[in-house]
Design an enzyme around this catalytic site. Sequence first.
Site: not given
Length: 467
Positions: A18, A115, A338, A340, A355, A358, A360, A380
């Site tokens: 979020h 949100d 890390v 990403q 997974h 969103w 990702s 997911q």
Amino acid sequence: MSDAVVHVALFPNAGMGHLTPFLRLAVLLVNRHCRVTLITPQPTVSMAESRLLSRFHSAFPQVSVLPFYLVPFDASTANSDDPFFLQFEAIRRSCHLLPSLLASVSPPLSAFVCDMTLISPVLPITESLRLPIFILFTSSAAMLCLFSSIARLIPSISEMDFVEIPGVSTIPRSSIPPLLLLPNNVFANILLEDSPKLPKSCGILVNSFEALESIPLESLNSGKVVKELPPVFPMGPLMPCEFEKNEREEQMNSSPLKWLNDRSPGSVVYVSFGSRLSMAREQVREIGNGLLKTEFKFLWVVKDKKVDKEEEDDLQEVVGTDLMRRLKSKGLVVKHWVDQSDILSHNSVGGFVSHCGWNSVVEAAWHGVPILGWPQIGDQKVNAEVVEKSGWGMWKKTWGWSGENLVEGEEIGDAIDEMMKNEALKVKAMEIKEAARKAVGGGGGGGSSEISVQRLIDELKRMNCSG
């Protein structure tokens, strides 16, 4: 008044999934010459949130920060033991403090962006202040179709094998977030309370783009999903910014990029299940066995606890000493932060076991990396369906939700090989990458999301003038 600067307040909820898109939205608005005030609930649940906020404040001192100190509450009164959902509830129960906090804001606000899980407690406050409210929906447009319909669907959903949702088509009941089907669950209560209030907002912002979700976006904006829904603005991809890099951790943990530099193009599978998931050690070890079985090299980010403050056990303990020794001969296993985006952008990475959170998914789309989806919680499975329908990823529906089934290593390894060898996925992923860059104006001319962002800014300016 026509020359007054647009001033927007942003109010995120708990969790990196979020917070991250809110901060990226803040950067986008600042770059469009808007003034931004960020309301930050304190204390945060995770160290990752605190560190990210600190780096953001350093990088964008022009953004005003309003710490929002939460009122303690009795956690036993919320039907959940999830620390993030308890934080959701704490923030909602503290929203009565917002008016006095906003009274200190200068110049006056043009709009308030909250949100998607804070609509009900915030709406009466913005209405009393006569302040336009927008919602940042931090998942896919497909999930927004479900979210906006959920109050209507829930009463009869237990009798359905499949659920019809305009813009998403038909999804099996098994793709509905399980917590929505539990009676009196705090997450379900929030969504069921907030969903019917979406039409009272001035607009909904989504981190997506036309080429990725054309049908859900068209259905939302044409009134097919909910007739009274306000305009939905596709703003994506909201991409990672420089402030998100942790220089100290990068220096300490630069081995992933160094390791990737020595691998050949497209030869590595990246495995990560995000910042929110804790996975049973038995399943962690089956993933390890699967990575040994695949013929591809791998970079695997292991997460053992739901909240990073509790991550005390080392890799040997989580993965197992013997398995860890064998894994080291074939790939790189890490249990720390890390970058990403840096990993997904590296030319040696040819696939992503994800997974399907969103953020990702959108980052993988931006970098053109095929996905093997393994949905674990929440939205997911709906997101994985978006990826599969778009043709640049796949997911194994029989693997179930987190903890539902123990997926054996041999099956995991076979699925990874299937993804990595699928040339059609690679071609489609590169098409999605090109479309993502065009959406934000990367191909020259006005991309679809670039136009949408400008439409939002124009609307905010109009509201500013009429206010």
